[in-house]
Motif scaffolding. Structure first.
Motif, mmCIF file in Angstrom:
data_model
loop_
_atom_site.group_PDB
_atom_site.id
_atom_site.type_symbol
_atom_site.label_atom_id
_atom_site.label_comp_id
_atom_site.label_asym_id
_atom_site.label_seq_id
_atom_site.Cartn_x
_atom_site.Cartn_y
_atom_site.Cartn_z
ATOM 1 N N GLY A 1 -2.621 8.691 30.170
ATOM 2 C CA GLY A 1 -1.232 8.337 29.901
ATOM 3 C C GLY A 1 -0.882 8.440 28.432
ATOM 4 N N GLY B 1 -0.121 12.066 27.566
ATOM 5 C CA GLY B 1 1.188 12.453 28.061
ATOM 6 C C GLY B 1 1.396 13.951 28.130
ATOM 7 N N ASP C 1 3.059 12.799 38.002
ATOM 8 C CA ASP C 1 3.672 11.564 37.507
ATOM 9 C C ASP C 1 4.718 11.115 38.507
ATOM 10 N N ARG D 1 7.303 8.172 39.604
ATOM 11 C CA ARG D 1 8.008 7.137 38.844
ATOM 12 C C ARG D 1 9.264 6.702 39.598
ATOM 13 N N SER E 1 0.359 7.609 34.356
ATOM 14 C CA SER E 1 1.366 6.662 33.867
ATOM 15 C C SER E 1 1.726 5.673 34.966
#
Length: 743
Positions: A442, A445, A537, A539, A706
């Motif tokens: 994370g 990135g 990722d 989210r 993440s």
């Protein structure tokens, strides 16, 4: 079953299903080394002579032969290895501090003479030159090319007699002498790997020779070794392979000779130590005929910790034997370095591994609370399989070595210390290694934008190497395990071991073995994870709720049209209009409007949809429902809430995920999303407000670097903030305790 009992069973190799015993090591690998070397630790000098015999496995004659001279990486600041160390960020090397510790650290190796011998013919001298096929650096001499005096015909043997000498460096990394300790690795002229057509996808027979790079390790063919080491009398010597009985003899004054032999390994290393112990235990290794003789070569003060290191070794071999395949060699040596030789720690060689520096600090806080020293040893022991037995090309596909090793390191540590405690504990909290890996990914990135299958290893983007090879590789396999089940992944690894033991697999070979052993679905996910340039990722992007009112306008009703003014409808008009479908039906289902934009692939587009879907909720949380209900309305009419949430993901084809919707009346529903679209939206209209959205609530997608954005609450929860802050602090302490030792 208790952790202690489970660990005991692993140590004893009991109550486990063990694959069939491995075939014995082949009697000849087509490559033989007979080496005699004399080492003087006082001035770090060595001199040696070796006979190298190689059989040409190709269908055509060979006229050149490359040799690795790895020690020349430490000859000057302009070597490719030291240049890359300065800017890659992989080793975090502080040259100024190193020079303060070691004013004259340089080490090197020189080939003095090469003779090519042919039966019935006079020996001919062979010329050579330094070559730099990777970067053209004229000051790098880690690879030389011999121009053979006589071509080696297909199927025939080449015999070279090589005299060489050099000096071991003070330890920059992996090898060297410091004080009364020497870890001697990559020290002899070593023939480059030869690949025949088809090996790792090779289109033609060729030498697979590269220079020595800071972010890559080694690649070589399996060979049979017979090595005699002359060292100062009174020094302890440990090495790859088996010490030949009765081979120690008095040499010239003050020295002794030690002979070791080992078939079918791709490297040879040894250790010298003054005032060292050589503790020996015998292990009835699961799945193999005969025992394994385990040696612990360590400073004398480590005597009281012998059982700790032996326990780790036994547990590692038991876990791997149960799930992957048996350890085939009769010996295994563990080296504990001195503090002055700390940069040799965390290294692996066939049948010999180097743990981390131990000493009394191991029992002091914070190291005593963590299991990082144990993890270093576990990691290097697992390397006996990846790449010790499954000898992938670490210079081109490092994740097949480091990533698979890191995955099995976590598995062994969980077996030994208990689930969730793979890294021990910090401040009373569990410290799982996988969570540190996720934190590291994370933090990088957007810097990670290359697929794992990118090659060569040394050309990954600087500063991303360690997390790519170790963390991303391990979490990819862990995610596959959580998606498809541990039994299937273990079956894939057992197939991989059975098919590719003592060979040179490529990523395609690993995927094919997984498809055969684990099934098509796990293999398809792994292929996609290896090929995608970025990490997935998932989210939660939005979550909002509002009281459901009637929009201004004109509506028909049984009593005639109802006009709703801009300021809102009157009570009677509003509730007559709000006899809405899709709130909750008589069967107790919760209805949710789901918007899916579809997916677009070349030749395989799928149109988007908007549909209402009914979900059977999980059992309501009675306490939450009571707290959320509040006082009843005077007329007992419900107040409906309109809630919307939107989630997003990487749009992979083989990474499904669960999305959990939590309402304030205690109901919970779970949507099993295939994850193939880039986003997904939810709309509800019911009395209970949608107060939380959780993606991957059971934490299966460890490859998502993440995790903090995988959930969203309608109102912030201060308990989460405090918990997250504490967890981040604990992970920082975990790093300080020494995780980077084996990175």
């Amino acid at each position: 079953m208790s952790v202690a009992r489970r660990s005991l069973l692993l140590v004893l190799g009991l109550a486990v299903v063990v694959p069939a015993p491995a075939d014995p090591a082949p009697s000849s690998t087509g490559l033989e080394y007979r080496i005699e070397v004399r080492v003087d630790p006082a001035d770090r000098r060595f001199e040696g002579r070796q006979t190298l015999r190689w059989r040409n496995p190709s269908a055509t004659a060979v006229e050149t032969a490359p040799l690795h001279l790895y020690l020349n990486a430490f000859a000057n600041r302009s070597s490719t290895w030291l240049q890359e160390s300065a800017y890659s960020g992989f080793r975090r090397f502080d040259f100024k501090d190193f020079y303060r510790r070691f004013p004259d650290p340089w080490g090197w190796i020189e080939v003095e003479r090469v003779l090519q011998k042919t039966p019935g013919e006079p020996a001919l001298e062979v010329p050579w030159k330094a070559v730099q096929p990777d970067d053209g650096n004229p000051l790098d001499r880690t690879l030389i090319e011999l121009q053979l005096a006589r071509p080696v015909a297909a199927g025939r043997w080449m015999e070279l007699e090589i005299t060489f000498s050099g000096r071991l460096p003070n330890p920059f990394a992996r090898t060297g002498c410091a004080g009364e300790y020497c870890l001697v690795g990559q020290w002899f002229p070593k023939l480059a790997a030869f690949e025949t057509r088809g090996v790792r996808g090779a289109r033609e027979d060729h030498w697979a020779a590269r220079q020595f790079h800071a972010t890559a390790e080694f690649y070589a063919n399996f060979a049979d070794y017979d090595v005699t080491i002359e060292a100062p009398a009174g020094w302890t010597v440990g090495a790859t392979g088996r010490r030949v009985s009765g081979s120690e003899r008095a040499a010239e004054a003050g020295t002794r000779s030690h002979r070791f032999v080992q078939q079918a390994v791709h490297d040879f290393a040894f250790v010298l130590g003054r005032d060292f112990i050589d503790a020996v235990q015998t292990l009835d290794a699961p799945g193999r005929a005969g025992t394994v003789e385990i040696h612990l070569v360590a400073p004398r003060e480590e005597t009281r910790r012998v059982e700790r290191w032996m326990r780790v070794c036994r547990a590692t071999l038991a876990t791997l034997a149960r799930a992957v395949g048996p350890y085939p060699y009769p010996t295994l040596t563990i080296v504990v370095p001195t503090a002055l030789g700390d940069r040799t720690e965390g290294m692996e060689y066939p049948t010999l591994v180097v743990s981390s520096v131990a000493g009394d600090a191991l029992e002091s806080w914070p190291r005593s609370a963590s299991a990082m020293a144990d993890n270093t040893l576990i990691h290097e022991l697992v390397h006996q399989y990846f790449y010790g037995l499954l000898a992938s090309n670490e210079q081109e596909n490092a994740f097949l070595d480091e990533g698979l090793t890191s995955y099995w390191q976590i598995r062994v540590a969980e077996d030994l210390f208990g689930p969730g405690h793979s890294g021990g504990t910090l401040f009373g909290r569990e410290a799982p290694i996988a969570e540190f890996f996720r934190l590291g990914l994370g933090a990088l990135g957007e810097k990670i934008d290359e697929p794992l299958r990118h090659q060569p290893t040394f050309l990954f983007k600087p500063t991303t190497h360690a997390m790519q090879f170790y963390a991303r590789g391990a979490l990819t396999i862990m995610t596959a395990e959580r998606l498809f089940g541990r039994e299937r992944i273990d079956a894939g690894f057992a197939t991989y071991y059975r098919q590719w033991r003592m060979r040179h697999p490529a990523p395609e070979d690993f995927l094919a073995a997984m498809a055969e052993g684990a099934g098509r679905e796990p293999a398809a996910f792994l292929r996609e994870a290896f090929d995608r340039p970025r990490l997935p990722d998932y989210r939660v992007e939005t979550l909002r709720c509002e009281r459901l009112g009637v929009p201004p306008g004109s509506y028909p009703s049984p009593d005639g049209r109802i006009e709703v003014p801009l300021e809102g409808a009157g009570e009677d008009a509003q509730w007559r209009l709000m006899d809405l479908p899709h709130t909750r039906d008589a069967e107790g289902r919760v209805w949710v409007e789901i918007s899916d934009p579809g997916r677009h692939r070349p030749g395989a587009a799928v149109e988007g949809t908007v549909s209402w879907q009914g979900f059977v909720p999980e059992q309501a949380d009675a306490a939450a429902a009571e707290a959320a209900s509040g006082p009843e309305e005077e007329d007992d009419r419900p107040t409906l809430q309109a809630c919307r949430a939107q989630v997003a993901g990487p749009a992979w084809d083989h990474l499904p995920v669960d999305v959990q919707l939590v309402f304030d009346d205690g109901l919970v529903i779970t949507d099993h999303w295939d994850g193939r679209a880039p986003w997904r939206a939810y709309r509800t209209q019911r009395r209970g407000r949608l107060v939380e959205v959780r993606i991957d609530p059971t934490h299966r997608i460890l490859l998502d670097g993440s995790p903090a954005d995988n959930g969203r609450r309608l109102e912030a929860d201060p308990r989460f903030t405090a918990e997250w802050s504490g967890w981040m602090t604990a992970l920082a302490q975990l790093l300080a305790a020494g995780l980077s030792l084996w990175l």
